[in-house]
Structures are given as C-alpha cells and as structure tokens.
Write a protein that holds these residues in place. Sequence first.
Motif, mmCIF file in Angstrom:
data_model
loop_
_atom_site.group_PDB
_atom_site.id
_atom_site.type_symbol
_atom_site.label_atom_id
_atom_site.label_comp_id
_atom_site.label_asym_id
_atom_site.label_seq_id
_atom_site.Cartn_x
_atom_site.Cartn_y
_atom_site.Cartn_z
ATOM 1 N N ALA A 66 25.788 -34.127 -15.516
ATOM 2 C CA ALA A 66 27.070 -34.088 -16.512
ATOM 3 C C ALA A 66 26.831 -32.797 -17.133
ATOM 4 O O ALA A 66 28.081 -32.197 -17.719
ATOM 5 N N ASN A 67 25.560 -32.088 -17.481
ATOM 6 C CA ASN A 67 25.739 -30.782 -18.344
ATOM 7 C C ASN A 67 25.820 -29.813 -17.473
ATOM 8 O O ASN A 67 25.898 -28.512 -17.701
ATOM 9 N N GLU A 68 26.129 -29.889 -16.148
ATOM 10 C CA GLU A 68 26.065 -28.795 -15.290
ATOM 11 C C GLU A 68 27.130 -27.673 -15.655
ATOM 12 O O GLU A 68 26.933 -26.376 -15.661
ATOM 13 N N PRO A 69 28.502 -28.191 -15.743
ATOM 14 C CA PRO A 69 29.357 -27.220 -16.342
ATOM 15 C C PRO A 69 29.053 -26.514 -17.603
ATOM 16 O O PRO A 69 29.429 -25.115 -17.532
ATOM 17 N N LEU A 70 28.193 -27.040 -18.339
ATOM 18 C CA LEU A 70 27.836 -26.249 -19.593
ATOM 19 C C LEU A 70 26.780 -25.331 -19.367
ATOM 20 O O LEU A 70 26.906 -23.950 -19.753
ATOM 21 N N ARG A 71 25.863 -25.613 -18.472
ATOM 22 C CA ARG A 71 24.669 -24.903 -18.083
ATOM 23 C C ARG A 71 25.324 -23.556 -17.159
ATOM 24 O O ARG A 71 24.798 -22.529 -17.486
ATOM 25 N N LYS A 72 26.255 -23.991 -16.168
ATOM 26 C CA LYS A 72 26.671 -22.683 -15.626
ATOM 27 C C LYS A 72 27.416 -21.790 -16.350
ATOM 28 O O LYS A 72 27.491 -20.656 -16.343
ATOM 29 N N LEU A 73 28.251 -22.200 -17.440
ATOM 30 C CA LEU A 73 28.724 -21.364 -18.352
ATOM 31 C C LEU A 73 27.894 -20.359 -19.144
ATOM 32 O O LEU A 73 27.962 -19.312 -19.307
ATOM 33 N N ALA B 205 32.398 -16.278 -14.501
ATOM 34 C CA ALA B 205 32.374 -16.587 -15.683
ATOM 35 C C ALA B 205 33.882 -17.404 -15.933
ATOM 36 O O ALA B 205 33.863 -18.298 -16.641
ATOM 37 N N ARG B 206 35.090 -16.862 -15.335
ATOM 38 C CA ARG B 206 36.343 -17.591 -15.375
ATOM 39 C C ARG B 206 36.201 -18.733 -15.023
ATOM 40 O O ARG B 206 36.605 -19.941 -15.429
ATOM 41 N N GLU B 207 35.627 -19.036 -13.623
ATOM 42 C CA GLU B 207 35.666 -20.419 -13.137
ATOM 43 C C GLU B 207 34.715 -21.404 -14.061
ATOM 44 O O GLU B 207 35.013 -22.543 -14.228
ATOM 45 N N ALA B 208 33.512 -20.730 -14.439
ATOM 46 C CA ALA B 208 32.566 -21.467 -15.500
ATOM 47 C C ALA B 208 33.527 -22.193 -16.829
ATOM 48 O O ALA B 208 33.058 -23.274 -17.191
ATOM 49 N N ARG B 209 34.263 -21.196 -17.319
ATOM 50 C CA ARG B 209 35.151 -21.462 -18.512
ATOM 51 C C ARG B 209 36.204 -22.550 -18.089
ATOM 52 O O ARG B 209 36.203 -23.640 -18.857
ATOM 53 N N ALA B 210 36.588 -22.262 -16.918
ATOM 54 C CA ALA B 210 37.499 -23.591 -16.443
ATOM 55 C C ALA B 210 36.860 -24.735 -16.325
ATOM 56 O O ALA B 210 37.362 -25.838 -16.831
ATOM 57 N N TYR C 111 35.786 -30.422 -17.621
ATOM 58 C CA TYR C 111 34.925 -31.640 -17.414
ATOM 59 C C TYR C 111 34.120 -32.101 -18.963
ATOM 60 O O TYR C 111 33.605 -32.978 -18.952
ATOM 61 N N CYS C 112 33.964 -30.910 -19.761
ATOM 62 C CA CYS C 112 33.387 -30.992 -21.039
ATOM 63 C C CYS C 112 34.397 -30.669 -22.182
ATOM 64 O O CYS C 112 33.957 -29.720 -23.004
ATOM 65 N N PRO C 113 35.396 -31.240 -22.337
ATOM 66 C CA PRO C 113 36.473 -30.848 -23.399
ATOM 67 C C PRO C 113 35.960 -30.840 -24.757
ATOM 68 O O PRO C 113 35.134 -31.664 -24.963
ATOM 69 N N GLU C 114 35.961 -29.780 -25.471
ATOM 70 C CA GLU C 114 35.425 -29.683 -26.886
ATOM 71 C C GLU C 114 33.810 -29.894 -26.832
ATOM 72 O O GLU C 114 33.418 -30.352 -27.832
ATOM 73 N N GLY C 115 33.106 -29.519 -25.773
ATOM 74 C CA GLY C 115 31.707 -29.673 -25.650
ATOM 75 C C GLY C 115 31.095 -31.181 -25.355
ATOM 76 O O GLY C 115 30.154 -31.573 -25.418
ATOM 77 N N VAL C 116 32.193 -32.280 -25.347
ATOM 78 C CA VAL C 116 31.738 -33.762 -24.952
ATOM 79 C C VAL C 116 31.356 -33.739 -23.466
ATOM 80 O O VAL C 116 32.532 -33.608 -22.618
ATOM 81 N N VAL C 117 30.422 -34.039 -23.179
ATOM 82 C CA VAL C 117 29.819 -34.313 -21.966
ATOM 83 C C VAL C 117 30.282 -35.500 -21.257
ATOM 84 O O VAL C 117 30.907 -35.442 -20.289
ATOM 85 N N LEU D 238 34.748 -35.430 -11.652
ATOM 86 C CA LEU D 238 33.423 -35.024 -11.260
ATOM 87 C C LEU D 238 32.908 -35.798 -9.910
ATOM 88 O O LEU D 238 33.152 -36.677 -9.781
ATOM 89 N N ARG D 239 32.357 -34.767 -9.529
ATOM 90 C CA ARG D 239 31.711 -35.287 -7.995
ATOM 91 C C ARG D 239 30.938 -36.115 -8.148
ATOM 92 O O ARG D 239 29.962 -35.895 -9.217
ATOM 93 N N ILE D 240 30.455 -37.450 -7.518
ATOM 94 C CA ILE D 240 29.477 -38.168 -7.928
ATOM 95 C C ILE D 240 28.130 -37.641 -7.760
ATOM 96 O O ILE D 240 27.956 -36.825 -6.918
ATOM 97 N N MET D 241 27.284 -37.734 -8.795
ATOM 98 C CA MET D 241 25.845 -37.098 -8.938
ATOM 99 C C MET D 241 25.241 -37.280 -7.496
ATOM 100 O O MET D 241 25.163 -38.419 -7.069
ATOM 101 N N ASN D 242 24.577 -36.260 -7.226
ATOM 102 C CA ASN D 242 23.665 -36.406 -5.861
ATOM 103 C C ASN D 242 24.380 -36.676 -4.755
ATOM 104 O O ASN D 242 23.793 -36.871 -3.749
ATOM 105 N N GLU D 243 25.821 -36.668 -4.769
ATOM 106 C CA GLU D 243 26.367 -36.824 -3.428
ATOM 107 C C GLU D 243 26.481 -35.723 -2.555
ATOM 108 O O GLU D 243 26.375 -34.705 -2.846
#
Length: 289
Positions: A94-101, A153-158, A163-169, A217-222
Amino acid sequence: MDHAVHHNIECVDGYDYSAANGRDASTVLGDIVKWYHDLRETPGGGEGSGNDWEHETVVELYRKHGWPGPNFDGDAFEVDHVRSIAHRALTWSANEPLRKLEESQREPNDWAHRAVEDALKKIKKAKKVDEEWMARWDLFEAEQVVANCEREAREARADAARYCPEGVVLRPEEELCWKRNTCNATMNISSKRAVTAVIAEAEKLYPGQTITTANGLRIMNESTKETRIEETNAVMESEHERMRHMQAWSEQIPKKAKKATAASQAAIKQCEQSIDSLVDMVDRINRFG
C-alpha cells in the motif's frame, strides 16, 4: 584408547579441549529450554520463512497468547500471526505510491540535469563538427532522461494523491479487505484454520468488498498472464517511442559528424534489440503463462 588417537581428539587446531571446562548435556539443554521459555529465542520458522518468524514479529504474540505454559493458545496465536504477516505485506504494497514518489525525486534526475549542463558547455567549446554533434547527442540523451524523470514524477504525484490522499495509506476497512485478498498467500506457513479466520473477519465487517472496490488499487501480489502481457506491452511501447525520437533526431546530423552518426545508430540498434526481446517475452508468456 591408543595415545595418538586420544591426542588427536583432544588437540584440534592446536587447542587442547581436554582442558576446557565442559558442562553436562542436560544442563546445556535446560538452558536452551529456558531461552525459549523466556523468549530470548522464539519457536517457529525455518529455511525460506523470511521475515515471518523474526523475533520482533512473533515475540509479543507469544506473550499475548499465554506462552509459556499449558494455557498457551496456539490457535489464537496462529490467527494473530497470519494477521501480522498480512499487515506487514499489505502495508509494504500500500505504501508503493509513496515510495515511487520519493524515488522520483532522486537520481537519475539530478545526474541528468548535470549532464544537460555539461553537454551545453561542450557544444560551446566544440571546434569541430564531430565534437559539436557528439555533444549535441549527449545533450539529446540527457534531455530524454530529464523528460522521463519529469513524466514519472508527474505520474507518481498523481498516484500518491489518488491512492494515499493526505498521506493516509490504508483506512481500516481497506486493511481488512487487503488481508482477505492476500491471506491465501500465507497458506504455506500457517494453518488453513488461521487463514480462514482472518478472511471471515474481513467478510463479516465488510461483506463482499475487495481492495479493488475499496480504493481502486490492484490486488497485492496479483500477477496473471494478462497483467504480465499488459506490463510488457507498456514497456515495449515506451521503447518504440524512444526509438522514434532517436530516429527523428538523427536525421539532422550532418554527414561530416561521423561519430555522432555512429553513436545514434548504435543506440537505435540497441533499442531495436530491446523491442525484439520484449516481443519474445510476450510470446513466451502467451505460450507458457
């Protein structure tokens, strides 16, 4: 016993073990049992269990469920253990979007901007046509990296905003849905009963809901045949686009700029080979799954 044989047993690597202070085996085994009772060592796990049985992961669960002693509730421990495994795995995913950012703000972005500056300096200093166009080729490549970094970077911010609005994972209902959708992956290390209990918990609180319906989000490990083909085709299209840019740019290179021509043609050839490999990969996925 023959003295020579006895000597070889007592003296290993020059150390006389007959002089060492040994302890009775029962005392040593008693100490080992005490380590497990005190949870200085934790039972469970083995080769291939990864982090699932790390001391920090299970020690509090053992204490929570009555370890050591006859009141230890092994079934409840297994259920909580499955929960902890699922929680760690889903939190990572679930933290992947923040890691990519975060990654999008690191190298090679800084390197690429420095490469652009260096290439511009070389263009100004160039005395010969070949020198100038080799520098222009370096500039072109660096600018492509900068453009890719900015796009990522644009895609990561989007994605982070979506997926993590206001940093809530994860919201509580999402966490339970993730657990239900990923618990089957823990079957090899936990009992089916424990997995079933966690899945039932999620179903009771949020009937019929999956993580996909919870936040998209896509199901994890799918990883299915279709998703692998989709991902490979996306990379292939990116390579095609990169090759088209290189081909268009190389058309302006003067005939006298032989080094720049050779460099651009080599890069185009490498891109073609990459595309061929990706085509083969899609074919293998289609044939073998």
